[in-house]
Design a protein around this motif. Structure first.
Motif: not given
Length: 142
Positions: A10-14, A39-42, A48-51, A54-58
């Motif tokens: 799951v990637t959250l745009g931050v 990018i940060s992965f947890f 995994m959770l990715a951060l 937000q603009s780059s994710l879009a």
């Protein structure tokens, strides 16, 4: 081919990657060594959770950003859930999230949908996390 029935990442745009990374680390989540400056992965149990910015994710998804991103505390159309082993764990997780900088948007209360407590906290970007003890759900990763 059948689409695999799993969620791997799951990637959250931050808005601020460093701030959000620090928040999840303050929750006690372990950042994976594959993380990069962008990018940060947890680790999460089985996923995994990715951060990601937000603009780059879009841009990566070839989607237009909304004209104005939802303000912190406005519903974003999705929630993420942590199912706990007990009602006491729900209270402890919400307290730990608040101590790490989260805003508790719904204090723990008896759920009308299952026989346990649930509550919600918001991360620094307003992503809503449900913390619940639903004893009827079996086989969830812990």
């Amino acid at each position: 081919m059948t689409v695999p029935s799993r969620i791997s990442i799951v990637t959250l745009g931050v808005a601020d990657l460093a701030r959000s990374t620090a928040f999840y680390e303050a929750l006690g989540w372990r950042r994976r060594p594959e993380s990069q400056p962008t990018i940060s992965f947890f680790d999460n149990a089985g996923s995994m959770l990715a951060l990601f910015d937000q603009s780059s994710l879009a841009e990566d998804a070839q989607l237009a950003e909304p004209p104005q991103a939802p303000a912190r505390g406005e519903f974003r159309g999705a929630t993420y859930a942590i199912n706990c082993d007990s009602d006491d764990d729900v209270l402890a997780v919400l307290a730990a999230a608040e101590a790490a900088g989260a805003r508790v948007s719904k204090p723990a209360e008896r759920s009308p949908f299952f026989a346990g407590l649930d509550g919600y906290f918001l991360d620094p970007d307003g992503h809503a996390w449900e913390v619940a003890h639903n004893p009827d759900l079996h086989g969830l990763p812990r």
